[in-house]
Write a protein that holds these residues in place. Sequence first.
Motif, PDB file in Angstrom:
ATOM      1  N   PRO A   1       0.851  -1.196   0.000  1.00 20.95           N
ATOM      2  CA  PRO A   1       0.000   0.000   0.000  1.00 20.95           C
ATOM      3  C   PRO A   1       0.889   1.249   0.000  1.00 20.95           C
ATOM      4  CG  PRO A   1      -0.692  -1.548   1.718  1.00 20.95           C
ATOM      5  CD  PRO A   1       0.637  -2.035   1.197  1.00 20.95           C
ATOM      6  N   VAL A   2       0.500   2.240  -0.781  1.00 19.48           N
ATOM      7  CA  VAL A   2       1.333   3.446  -0.942  1.00 19.48           C
ATOM      8  C   VAL A   2       0.464   4.682  -0.708  1.00 19.48           C
ATOM      9  CG1 VAL A   2       2.620   4.861  -2.610  1.00 19.48           C
ATOM     10  CG2 VAL A   2       2.922   2.360  -2.585  1.00 19.48           C
ATOM     11  N   PHE A   3       0.976   5.612   0.081  1.00 19.97           N
ATOM     12  CA  PHE A   3       0.270   6.897   0.213  1.00 19.97           C
ATOM     13  C   PHE A   3       1.199   8.051  -0.139  1.00 19.97           C
ATOM     14  CE2 PHE A   3       1.932   6.004   4.472  1.00 19.97           C
ATOM     15  CZ  PHE A   3       2.426   7.223   4.906  1.00 19.97           C
ATOM     16  N   SER A   4       0.566   9.115  -0.632  1.00 19.02           N
ATOM     17  CA  SER A   4       1.309  10.312  -1.030  1.00 19.02           C
ATOM     18  C   SER A   4       1.665  11.134   0.196  1.00 19.02           C
ATOM     19  CB  SER A   4       0.448  11.157  -1.971  1.00 19.02           C
ATOM     20  OG  SER A   4       1.038  12.425  -2.156  1.00 19.02           O
ATOM     21  N   MET A   5       2.924  11.522   0.278  1.00 20.11           N
ATOM     22  CA  MET A   5       3.347  12.477   1.317  1.00 20.11           C
ATOM     23  C   MET A   5       3.632  13.830   0.632  1.00 20.11           C
ATOM     24  SD  MET A   5       5.659  10.312   4.011  1.00 20.11           S
ATOM     25  CE  MET A   5       7.099  10.211   2.964  1.00 20.11           C
ATOM     26  N   GLU A   6       3.030  14.073  -0.461  1.00 22.46           N
ATOM     27  CA  GLU A   6       3.032  15.176  -1.416  1.00 22.46           C
ATOM     28  C   GLU A   6       3.705  14.707  -2.685  1.00 22.46           C
ATOM     29  OE1 GLU A   6       4.146  19.221  -0.359  1.00 22.46           O
ATOM     30  OE2 GLU A   6       3.918  19.866  -2.436  1.00 22.46           O
ATOM     31  N   GLY A   7       2.857  14.565  -3.687  1.00 18.06           N
ATOM     32  CA  GLY A   7       3.335  14.164  -4.996  1.00 18.06           C
ATOM     33  C   GLY A   7       3.503  15.366  -5.903  1.00 18.06           C
ATOM     34  N   ALA A   8       3.561  15.087  -7.201  1.00 19.72           N
ATOM     35  CA  ALA A   8       3.759  16.156  -8.185  1.00 19.72           C
ATOM     36  C   ALA A   8       2.504  17.004  -8.338  1.00 19.72           C
ATOM     37  CB  ALA A   8       4.144  15.535  -9.529  1.00 19.72           C
ATOM     38  N   ALA A   9       1.349  16.389  -8.134  1.00 14.19           N
ATOM     39  CA  ALA A   9       0.096  17.108  -8.400  1.00 14.19           C
ATOM     40  C   ALA A   9      -0.837  17.170  -7.200  1.00 14.19           C
ATOM     41  CB  ALA A   9      -0.633  16.447  -9.573  1.00 14.19           C
ATOM     42  N   GLY A  10      -0.467  16.567  -6.083  1.00 18.03           N
ATOM     43  CA  GLY A  10      -1.386  16.594  -4.948  1.00 18.03           C
ATOM     44  C   GLY A  10      -0.693  16.400  -3.614  1.00 18.03           C
ATOM     45  N   HIS A  11      -1.339  16.910  -2.572  1.00 12.65           N
ATOM     46  CA  HIS A  11      -0.846  16.731  -1.198  1.00 12.65           C
ATOM     47  C   HIS A  11      -2.050  16.378  -0.326  1.00 12.65           C
ATOM     48  CE1 HIS A  11       1.598  16.845   2.225  1.00 12.65           C
ATOM     49  NE2 HIS A  11       2.008  18.112   2.244  1.00 12.65           N
ATOM     50  N   PRO A  12      -2.590  15.159  -0.505  1.00  8.91           N
ATOM     51  CA  PRO A  12      -3.859  14.829   0.154  1.00  8.91           C
ATOM     52  C   PRO A  12      -3.778  14.736   1.674  1.00  8.91           C
ATOM     53  CG  PRO A  12      -2.947  12.907  -0.981  1.00  8.91           C
ATOM     54  CD  PRO A  12      -2.116  14.079  -1.380  1.00  8.91           C
ATOM     55  N   LEU A  13      -2.623  14.362   2.249  1.00  7.35           N
ATOM     56  CA  LEU A  13      -2.520  14.329   3.716  1.00  7.35           C
ATOM     57  C   LEU A  13      -2.700  15.733   4.293  1.00  7.35           C
ATOM     58  CD1 LEU A  13       0.479  11.960   4.607  1.00  7.35           C
ATOM     59  CD2 LEU A  13      -1.950  11.573   5.059  1.00  7.35           C
ATOM     60  N   GLN A  14      -2.177  16.727   3.558  1.00  4.70           N
ATOM     61  CA  GLN A  14      -2.337  18.114   4.003  1.00  4.70           C
ATOM     62  C   GLN A  14      -3.798  18.536   3.905  1.00  4.70           C
ATOM     63  OE1 GLN A  14       0.071  20.431   5.252  1.00  4.70           O
ATOM     64  NE2 GLN A  14      -1.848  21.446   5.758  1.00  4.70           N
ATOM     65  N   ALA A  15      -4.419  18.241   2.768  1.00  5.08           N
ATOM     66  CA  ALA A  15      -5.807  18.673   2.565  1.00  5.08           C
ATOM     67  C   ALA A  15      -6.752  17.992   3.556  1.00  5.08           C
ATOM     68  CB  ALA A  15      -6.235  18.381   1.128  1.00  5.08           C
ATOM     69  N   PHE A  16      -6.461  16.751   3.879  1.00  4.63           N
ATOM     70  CA  PHE A  16      -7.297  16.041   4.867  1.00  4.63           C
ATOM     71  C   PHE A  16      -7.137  16.718   6.237  1.00  4.63           C
ATOM     72  CE2 PHE A  16      -8.052  11.560   6.909  1.00  4.63           C
ATOM     73  CZ  PHE A  16      -9.336  11.939   7.277  1.00  4.63           C
ATOM     74  N   ALA A  17      -5.916  17.054   6.602  1.00  5.71           N
ATOM     75  CA  ALA A  17      -5.685  17.773   7.865  1.00  5.71           C
ATOM     76  C   ALA A  17      -6.380  19.135   7.835  1.00  5.71           C
ATOM     77  CB  ALA A  17      -4.189  17.955   8.102  1.00  5.71           C
ATOM     78  N   ASP A  18      -6.360  19.794   6.689  1.00  5.01           N
ATOM     79  CA  ASP A  18      -7.027  21.102   6.558  1.00  5.01           C
ATOM     80  C   ASP A  18      -8.530  20.951   6.798  1.00  5.01           C
ATOM     81  OD1 ASP A  18      -4.572  22.212   5.843  1.00  5.01           O
ATOM     82  OD2 ASP A  18      -4.927  21.927   3.697  1.00  5.01           O
ATOM     83  N   LEU A  19      -9.106  19.917   6.220  1.00  2.00           N
ATOM     84  CA  LEU A  19     -10.551  19.708   6.386  1.00  2.00           C
ATOM     85  C   LEU A  19     -10.898  19.390   7.844  1.00  2.00           C
ATOM     86  CD1 LEU A  19     -13.396  19.469   5.256  1.00  2.00           C
ATOM     87  CD2 LEU A  19     -12.896  17.087   4.666  1.00  2.00           C
ATOM     88  N   ILE A  20     -10.068  18.571   8.489  1.00  2.00           N
ATOM     89  CA  ILE A  20     -10.295  18.267   9.913  1.00  2.00           C
ATOM     90  C   ILE A  20     -10.275  19.576  10.715  1.00  2.00           C
ATOM     91  CG2 ILE A  20      -9.319  17.098  11.945  1.00  2.00           C
ATOM     92  CD1 ILE A  20      -8.056  15.043   9.885  1.00  2.00           C
ATOM     93  N   THR A  21      -9.320  20.443  10.396  1.00  2.00           N
ATOM     94  CA  THR A  21      -9.179  21.718  11.112  1.00  2.00           C
ATOM     95  C   THR A  21     -10.406  22.600  10.892  1.00  2.00           C
ATOM     96  OG1 THR A  21      -6.808  21.504  10.658  1.00  2.00           O
ATOM     97  CG2 THR A  21      -7.564  23.628  11.519  1.00  2.00           C
ATOM     98  N   ILE A  22     -10.879  22.672   9.657  1.00  2.00           N
ATOM     99  CA  ILE A  22     -12.076  23.474   9.357  1.00  2.00           C
ATOM    100  C   ILE A  22     -13.272  22.926  10.134  1.00  2.00           C
ATOM    101  CG2 ILE A  22     -13.725  24.021   7.497  1.00  2.00           C
ATOM    102  CD1 ILE A  22     -11.211  24.295   5.648  1.00  2.00           C
ATOM    103  N   GLU A  23     -13.380  21.620  10.164  1.00  2.00           N
ATOM    104  CA  GLU A  23     -14.481  20.980  10.900  1.00  2.00           C
ATOM    105  C   GLU A  23     -14.421  21.379  12.390  1.00  2.00           C
ATOM    106  OE1 GLU A  23     -16.800  19.303   9.321  1.00  2.00           O
ATOM    107  OE2 GLU A  23     -17.887  18.877  11.172  1.00  2.00           O
TER     108      GLU A  23
END
Length: 317
Positions: A137-159
């Motif tokens: 299993p592979v997860f992005s820790m910031e790729g060329a086109a996305g940083h989903p771990l950051q965006a998920f943390a951002d959404l948690i923070t907004i919530e």
Amino acid sequence: MKTFTNVKDLGNLQDAVKEALEVKKNRFGYKHLGENKTLLMVFFNSSLRTRLSTQKAAMNLGMNSIVLDITQGAWKLETERGVIMDGDKAEHILEAIPVMGTYCDIIGVRAFAQFENKEDDVNEKILNQFIQYSGRPVFSMEGAAGHPLQAFADLITIEEYKKTPRPKVVLTWAPHPRVLPQAVPNSFADFMNEADVDFVITHPKGYELDERFVRGARIEHNQDKAFENADFIYAKNWSAFQNPHYGKILSKNMDWTVDAKKMGLTNNAYFMHCLPVRRNMIVTDEVIESPRSIVIPEAANREISAEVVIKRMLESL
Ligand code: CP
């Protein structure tokens, strides 16, 4: 969960946020999942938050972790097939990746856009090779086109901070002295488009992002107008995405710096940024130091977003 590169990998987003808030209350409650399991974190680029928060998340889950800095001490990797390897690159990525897979159970990869070939960046060439060839299993820790771990943390923070059921969230471009990728704003748009928020993007003309992430989001080129009644201001620089200017800086207009006057146009908005941030380019000292700045709790939530993703991967092993 076998891959995490975008919002869709989380399935139901509300459920994912709920799970994150539960994990946050009980972050050591899943330690049994990681017993005798190893996380390999592969960095092609520098990091402070991603490295520490992801390693911390793995520790919370009872895992061991190995960190490999490709640029410090590893063999230089060739990424093109068919190349006669008579230069300085001693190892091909097509051997290196499956070898890495033999030493671990889950892999996190950081590999930024290289701005040499737009198609390679858009298609996440390096990250997808890990997905294809590691057997893990592979997860992005910031790729060329996305940083989903950051965006998920951002959404948690907004919530956590929102005061209304459907807050207005504004992603604003801001000036920066160097060429930066579009990964953070792409993923932020990807997540906000699926969240229950009134999402607006503001940027100077020429900074249009990839339509795969922007989708139907409202674009407002007048930053002041975009800020009106905003509940969250999310500042970020990015370089041009559209041809023929891919990876170019088109403006360093300091009128776009987020300052107290601009924050005064909002609904007493919270200020957010993924960090690291260039003070007095992206945001003034006054705004980032104000009580409405939530950049530190936002960064703290990186531990939580990483823990949810790794937990789900451990559960699927
Ligand atoms: N926001 C973020 O990913 O920070 P680092 O580049 O320091 O990991």
